[in-house]
Design an enzyme around this catalytic site. Structure first.
Site, short mmCIF file in Angstrom:
data_model
loop_
_atom_site.label_atom_id
_atom_site.label_comp_id
_atom_site.label_asym_id
_atom_site.label_seq_id
_atom_site.Cartn_x
_atom_site.Cartn_y
_atom_site.Cartn_z
N ARG A 133 17.42 44.56 36.88
CA ARG A 133 16.11 43.62 37.06
C ARG A 133 16.49 42.49 38.11
O ARG A 133 15.77 41.96 38.87
CB ARG A 133 15.61 43.23 35.93
CG ARG A 133 14.12 42.62 36.24
CD ARG A 133 13.32 42.54 35.11
NE ARG A 133 13.96 41.61 33.87
CZ ARG A 133 13.32 41.42 32.76
NH1 ARG A 133 12.28 41.97 32.55
NH2 ARG A 133 13.90 40.61 31.97
N LYS A 156 11.56 37.91 38.12
CA LYS A 156 11.86 36.87 36.99
C LYS A 156 12.67 35.83 37.59
O LYS A 156 13.69 35.43 37.36
CB LYS A 156 12.56 37.52 35.79
CG LYS A 156 12.64 36.65 34.60
CD LYS A 156 13.39 37.57 33.56
CE LYS A 156 13.42 36.74 32.11
NZ LYS A 156 12.03 36.54 31.76
N GLU A 185 -0.83 40.13 32.62
CA GLU A 185 -0.01 40.00 31.53
C GLU A 185 -0.42 38.47 31.14
O GLU A 185 -1.04 37.60 31.72
CB GLU A 185 1.50 40.12 32.07
CG GLU A 185 1.77 39.32 33.16
CD GLU A 185 3.61 39.43 33.54
OE1 GLU A 185 4.02 40.34 32.92
OE2 GLU A 185 3.96 38.68 34.26
#
Length: 377
Positions: free
Chosen positions: A122, A224, A260
């Site tokens: 990721r 992220k 989210e």
């Protein structure tokens, strides 16, 4: 007569003492100022710096001085000062592109990591989006292992928490214009943690945000990085001031579809079907999210990734959140347009059943048949 002389003497002496103190103070500040000027002159005497002005491009050519001023948590800036241009001290936890994983302690004392290779992948995907070079999967995982083992005394006893491990990738080279940094630094640090929410494992109370959005198509919502989380802070602060645990964000186009929460993915349960918003570039692909989806499928639930309309959320049986920091957290209520809905929670809930399996695998109390856990002892 004697009283008059005494009074006159005092009137003469007191100003003299006062003047002496003033002179002493003035001399003290003069000495400090002179010292400061010797150590850190305010200006150079040259009319111009030694620069080829005819060939001046747009790049970083550091001037002599920079001004530095710190801001405390209360929002007040301290008195700043000039200093020579140079490197500054920065906490490793300042933030850029980062990851989050955990080390757990088994009952026998051994340490376990949960799917750190997925965090590595990721980070690579996020770094590619931000045009940043990233460590290989092996380099990433090795760094996490070394950090966890070196800090093993900070890993809580089994059942008492975990060691949160933060890999961080940031630009650390000098640049003025818009472009990639000439240097990057990869850091991994750790901190023991308990529950993310103040409610502990109690049910959360969420608020559906309609004014602010956290990500837009084509942006960096799936990365992220600090650019992902900074946009939520204002809405989150407002929601918490009203007594809510967190915020549920809607899509930026129609503001009707669930995305989210501020720091975690969301699942909606209706009967034997578990739905979660599809990752389409605006939603972070959580490692815990992925794991919970697989566990749910193994238990016979129909797991669907799709666009989840906010009306479906308000009609659901259960709602829960997932993330490395939050684990698997039940949602007790959601408020949307002044309508408040309560959801099923408790030991028999789908959320609790999935959480028990996940935590069991992470802590070694349930056999890991999927190869998710790495032992680092």
């Amino acid at each position: 007569m004697f009283k008059a002389i005494s009074s006159l003497r005092k009137s003469l002496v007191l100003p003299l003492h006062s003047n002496i103190r003033t002179l002493q103070t003035f001399s003290k500040y003069n000495a400090q100022a002179a010292s400061a000027l010797r150590e850190k002159p305010l200006y150079q005497d040259d009319e111009y710096a030694d620069v080829d002005w005819d060939n001046l491009g747009f790049g970083l050519t550091p001037a002599d001085y920079m001004y530095v001023m710190k801001c405390s948590k209360d929002g007040e800036f301290t008195q700043g000062e000039l200093s020579r241009f140079g490197n500054i001290q920065l906490s490793p936890s300042a933030g850029a592109i980062y990851e989050g994983t955990k080390a757990y302690r088994k009952e026998n004392g051994k340490l376990l990591l949960f799917r750190p290779d997925h965090n590595a992948v990721r980070m690579q995907l996020g770094a590619e989006r931000m045009l940043i070079p990233s460590p290989s999967v092996d380099q990433f995982v090795d760094a996490v292992k070394q950090t966890a083992y070196a800090n093993k005394r900070w890993v809580p006893p089994s059942g008492k928490g975990s060691l949160y491990i933060r890999p961080l990738l940031m630009g650390s080279g000098p640049i003025l214009g818009l472009g990639p940094s000439p240097e990057y630094t990869f850091i991994v640090y750790a901190s023991p943690v308990g529950n993310y929410f103040k409610e502990g494992i109690a049910a959360l109370n969420l608020y559906v945000e309609e004014e602010y959005v956290r990500a837009a198509p084509g942006g960096a919502g799936g990365v992220k990085s600090i650019t992902n989380y900074a946009p939520v802070l204002k809405a989150l602060s407002r929601a918490k001031s009203r007594g809510f645990s967190d915020v549920l964000y809607l899509d930026s186009v129609k503001k009707k579809y669930l995305e989210e929460a501020s720091s975690c993915n969301v699942f909606v349960v209706k009967g034997r079907t578990i739905s979660t918003p599809a990752t389409n570039g605006t939603i972070l692909e959580g490692v815990t999210r992925k794991s919970v989806m697989e566990i749910a499928s193994d238990q016979g639930y129909e797991v669907v990734e799709k666009s989840v309309h906010v009306d479906e959320v308000m009609e659901a049986d259960e709602v829960f959140c997932t993330g490395t920091a939050v684990g698997v957290a039940p949602v007790g209520t959601i408020t949307y347009q002044d309508k408040r809905v309560e959801y099923e929670t408790g030991d028999e809930s789908v959320c609790q059943k999935l959480r028990s399996v996940l935590v069991g695998i992470q802590t070694g109390s349930i056999e890991d048949t999927k190869g998710w856990v790495t032992c680092i002892n």
